[in-house]
Motif scaffolding. Structure first.
Motif, PDB file in Angstrom:
ATOM      1  N   ASN A  47       2.695   5.010   9.181  1.00  0.00           N
ATOM      2  CA  ASN A  47       3.917   4.240   8.996  1.00  0.00           C
ATOM      3  C   ASN A  47       3.529   2.803   8.639  1.00  0.00           C
ATOM      4  N   THR A  48       4.006   2.324   7.496  1.00  0.00           N
ATOM      5  CA  THR A  48       3.723   0.967   7.037  1.00  0.00           C
ATOM      6  C   THR A  48       5.033   0.259   6.723  1.00  0.00           C
ATOM      7  N   TYR A 101      11.900  -6.366   1.813  1.00  0.00           N
ATOM      8  CA  TYR A 101      11.556  -5.622   3.024  1.00  0.00           C
ATOM      9  C   TYR A 101      11.181  -4.206   2.616  1.00  0.00           C
ATOM     10  N   TYR A 102       9.998  -3.765   3.022  1.00  0.00           N
ATOM     11  CA  TYR A 102       9.465  -2.470   2.602  1.00  0.00           C
ATOM     12  C   TYR A 102       9.227  -1.588   3.815  1.00  0.00           C
ATOM     13  N   TYR A 103       9.554  -0.298   3.659  1.00  0.00           N
ATOM     14  CA  TYR A 103       9.252   0.694   4.688  1.00  0.00           C
ATOM     15  C   TYR A 103       8.618   1.907   4.028  1.00  0.00           C
ATOM     16  N   GLY A 104       7.422   2.284   4.502  1.00  0.00           N
ATOM     17  CA  GLY A 104       6.723   3.442   3.952  1.00  0.00           C
ATOM     18  C   GLY A 104       6.282   4.391   5.042  1.00  0.00           C
ATOM     19  N   LEU A 105       6.326   5.684   4.725  1.00  0.00           N
ATOM     20  CA  LEU A 105       5.952   6.720   5.685  1.00  0.00           C
ATOM     21  C   LEU A 105       5.177   7.800   4.961  1.00  0.00           C
ATOM     22  N   TRP A 118       7.114   8.726   1.778  1.00  0.00           N
ATOM     23  CA  TRP A 118       8.486   8.220   1.780  1.00  0.00           C
ATOM     24  C   TRP A 118       8.455   6.709   1.659  1.00  0.00           C
ATOM     25  N   ASP A 119       9.193   6.153   0.688  1.00  0.00           N
ATOM     26  CA  ASP A 119       9.306   4.709   0.504  1.00  0.00           C
ATOM     27  C   ASP A 119      10.778   4.320   0.507  1.00  0.00           C
TER      28      ASP A 119
END
Length: 790
Positions: free
Chosen positions: A323-324, A353-357, A366-367
């Motif tokens: 998770n990033t 704002y970025y969310y990566g999985l 997943w982005d």
């Protein structure tokens, strides 16, 4: 007849000569004498007229007065106050340099500055903390935390221990606008709430607006947390940093061209995950961030600033789950002084704002995230010594990415998919006035006009009777409706449009030099919604714009307060009561699926919310022992009624407590300076437990045990309380060394209180009886940090 006219004209001329005195303007900038850093919110007070001004976000002030001789008092928290006499017979440019040390400066009188309530200003529901105060507070794992420090203020709580975000006067964490150098920060936490994203070494000033919010701010309902970074030392090169148990930090600043331009670079990083690798533990959790700023003074009327922030968090389990997430912002600002009465600031801002999985065990990437591009042009116009105007225009373009799915490798069975992106444009024009009507009455009033356009390109669902949620009367439950068609909106075509007027008003009535009464009203509009199934923001939460299904949230807030200074400003007292009314607050139907839901309108209902309470802040400002006691008595409730007589709404249409309702919230902050080497600090927290919904029974259906629940949020977790302490050792400086060291020892949760983060209900395998199990995140946590400055 002619004689009468002549007499009248003579009288009018005489009266005009009597009242229309010749006036001049004194203006300039206030700096820190050591590093030439501009200072925000410095009071420039005129003793003879009992009027004055405070410096703006860039240290500028302007005062217009009749011709004469005046004594100016320049005061700022943590700095020596200087008094200087000026002869005003022409427009005067006057810069001031004030010092943290009580040293005698040439041609000025220096006295100790006392922190006091500003009785005369109509500003209320505003709290300020100095960076020095924040650094003296005990914190978990020795990491100084700006977000956790504001939890010591009245009206401010959070969703629980180890939770990110904060709640202000009963508002959700998504209703707070957090700005770093005017750029929006969408997630303010590292490591899922353990630390905030703000490096205290790089921060110059912060201010929290809870009510009476000026018209220049908009877009959120509950609060504005306005944070500014340091500009960088224009005189000398300096470095400082610290080494803690799980993280370290370093800052470097100095002149590029002495007294003309400067730079600042600050970095932080955690390294606890490195110790896990020594034990063959493949799990990992760490963060890092970078603050930067360049400032350049072109001339006395023009200044440029380029500031940025970049931060990332990484959490992984055996490299199969990674998770990033993090923020990135950049801001280019130009200050221009049109005259000694008109100051302007133009800002070009980018926020991301970025969310990566990554789920390697199923081959999925997943982005998601949100980007916005912001242009702001603001003006501060010092018309007279009694009237000042602030006005400007803001434009904000949003790019929402709800989610993009990609395979991690060619052998993955995952099909690529991009959830429909969403776009929006938010515009605003505002004007604010600060008006001293008389010696007793001061006003602040303004108006903000906001406009929001929900833009294509996107295909929108169409529903029967325009209802994406339907009510099943047979089971008395809400269900998602099936679309009866779709409508396609091309690129930049308007899907929905909203216009709102947002009036603001505040006033102060001066009882005497030490007491005042204040009142305020503000209307706020929020066009963004945080789609979340938790009380505290998480990296997986998704921001969504308003449309014709999710209407903008509207707030009306009223506040009234009494303010007083005691015993020559040794003590100060602030008492405020408030009432908030919110329309179009979103809540979710039971069983709502929020993750990767392209039709989020099918699981939401529109309701209303209210919050009301009493806040008390009592400070001891001077002496060996300083600190404050803050107490809040408040209630926060929400209501979702049925749309028809047949519908039950949520909780049978009755008011129910929100997940961040805290009836009692008490904080005691104490700092004790024993001598020049040792300082001690302690924080005591007590608050009502978080509202929850407990099962109140169970029944069996076809051999399956099914729990039944009480009314929504009808119960509370056990009361939360803890005591934190710290001791700071500053050894005597060796004159042969160019650096100064400092040790900070701390204990978080001194008496090891096992505060409940949640309660889980289960059946005991041995006794077969139902039992409640308390989940605790932190017990007692000791820490030590080594700080160095050179």
């Amino acid at each position: 007849m002619l004689r009468k006219i002549t007499i009248v004209l003579f009288i009018l001329f005489s009266v005009s000569k009597l009242f229309c005195q010749e006036k001049f303007t004194i203006s300039g900038t206030v700096y820190d004498s050591k590093n030439k850093e501009t200072l925000i919110g410095v009071s420039v007070f005129v003793e003879e007229t009992k009027t004055g001004a405070t410096t703006n976000e860039y240290g500028f002030y302007s005062i217009t007065l009749p011709k004469g001789t005046y004594t100016l008092s320049i005061g700022y928290i943590g700095y020596a106050t200087i008094n200087e006499t000026v002869n005003l017979s022409t427009d005067l440019k006057k810069n001031f340099f004030i010092s943290e040390n009580n040293q005698v400066l040439k041609e000025v009188i220096v006295s100790s500055n006392k922190k006091r309530v500003d009785i005369r200003k109509p500003e209320m529901s505003v709290n300020k903390l100095t960076i020095q105060e924040i650094k003296e507070m005990p914190v978990i794992l020795g990491e100084v935390d700006i977000i956790k420090s504001i939890l010591t203020l009245p009206g401010v709580t959070n969703a629980g221990e180890g939770q990110s975000g904060f709640n202000v006067r009963g508002g959700g964490a998504d209703q707070n606008l957090i700005q770093l150098d005017e750029a929006t920060i969408y997630n303010s936490s590292h490591l899922f709430g353990l630390f905030s994203v703000f490096n205290p070494d790089a921060i110059k000033d912060l201010k929290l607006y809870k009510g009476g919010i000026p018209a220049r701010y908009g877009g959120r309902l509950s609060s504005i947390l306005d944070i500014y970074q340091k500009d960088g030392n224009k005189n000398d090169f300096h470095m400082n940093g610290g080494i803690g148990l799980i993280s370290s930090r370093i800052l470097a600043e100095g002149p590029i061209v002495k007294e003309k331009s400067s730079f600042l670079v600050a970095g932080r990083g955690s390294y606890a995950h490195l110790f896990l690798k020594l034990t063959d533990n493949k799990n990992s959790a760490y963060f890092y961030d970078l603050n930067t700023k360049l400032s350049y003074s072109i001339n006395e009327k023009n200044n440029l600033y380029l500031s940025g922030y970049f931060g990332r968090d990484v959490f992984s389990l055996n490299d199969s789950f990674v998770n990033t997430y993090g923020n990135a912002v950049i801001n280019l600002r130009w200050n221009h002084l049109f005259s000694d009465k008109l100051f302007s600031n133009l800002s070009l801002i980018y926020s991301d704002y970025y969310y990566g999985l990554t789920l390697d065990f199923i081959g999925l990437n997943w982005d998601s995230g949100i980007k916005n591009y912001n242009i702001k042009y603001d003006f501060k116009h010092y018309l007279t010594d009694k009237l000042k105007l602030t006005y400007g225009v803001h434009t904000n373009y949003y790019d929402f990415n709800p989610g993009k799915v990609e395979p991690t490798n060619s052998s993955s069975s995952i099909n690529p998919r991009q959830l429909a992106k969403k776009y929006a444009l938010e515009n605003a024009f505002y004007v604010d006035a600060e008006h001293q009507v008389s010696d007793k009455i001061s006003l602040s009033y303004g108006l903000r006009f906001s406009n929001f356009l929900r833009l294509g390109e996107q295909t929108m669902n169409v529903y029967q009777d325009n209802k994406p949620v339907i009510f099943n009367e047979n089971f008395s439950i809400y269900e998602s409706a099936d679309p009866i068609g779709t409508v396609y909106y091309g690129k930049n075509k308007t899907i929905a449009k909203f216009d709102n007027l947002e009036p603001r008003f505040a006033m102060s009535y001066i009882i005497n030099d030490d007491q005042s009464l204040k009142a305020s009203y503000n209307r706020m509009t929020q066009y963004l919604h945080l789609i979340s199934n938790t009380q505290s923001p998480t990296p997986l939460d998704v921001w969504a714009p308003s449309d014709y299904f999710m209407r903008p949230q509207l707030l009306d807030q009223y506040a009234f307060g009494y303010f007083r200074n005691f015993k020559d400003d040794k003590y100060s007292l602030e008492v405020e009561t408030f009432y908030k009314d919110v329309k179009n607050r979103v809540d979710y139907i039971d069983g709502a699926n929020l993750i990767a839901n392209e039709a989020i309108e099918q699981v939401i209902l529109r309701g209303k919310a209210r919050a009301y309470g009493l806040e008390v802040l009592y400070r001891k400002n001077i002496g060996k022992i300083t600190g404050w006691i803050s107490y809040t008595l408040s209630r926060t409730e929400q209501k979702v009624e049925g749309r028809t007589p047949a519908e039950t709404g949520i909780n049978n249409g009755d008011w129910y407590k929100t997940g961040f309702d805290k009836l009692h919230n008490l904080v005691v902050v104490a700092n004790y300076k024993y001598n020049e080497k040792w300082r001690f600090a302690a924080n005591l927290f007590f608050q009502t437990g978080q509202p929850v919904t407990y099962p109140n029974g169970q029944y069996e259906y076809e051999g399956i045990t099914v729990p039944s629940y009480s009314s929504r949020n009808d119960n509370n977790l056990p009361a939360y309380h803890r005591l934190d302490i710290s001791a700071t050792l500053t050894p005597n400086k060796n004159n042969s060394r160019k650096w100064q060291a400092e040790w900070v020892f701390g204990i978080y949760n001194l008496y090891n209180r096992q505060n409940a983060a949640s309660i889980m209900f289960r059946q005991n395998d041995e006794t077969a009886r139902n039992e409640a199990v308390r989940l605790t995140i932190f017990g007692i946590v000791p820490s030590v940090t080594y700080n160095i400055k050179f």
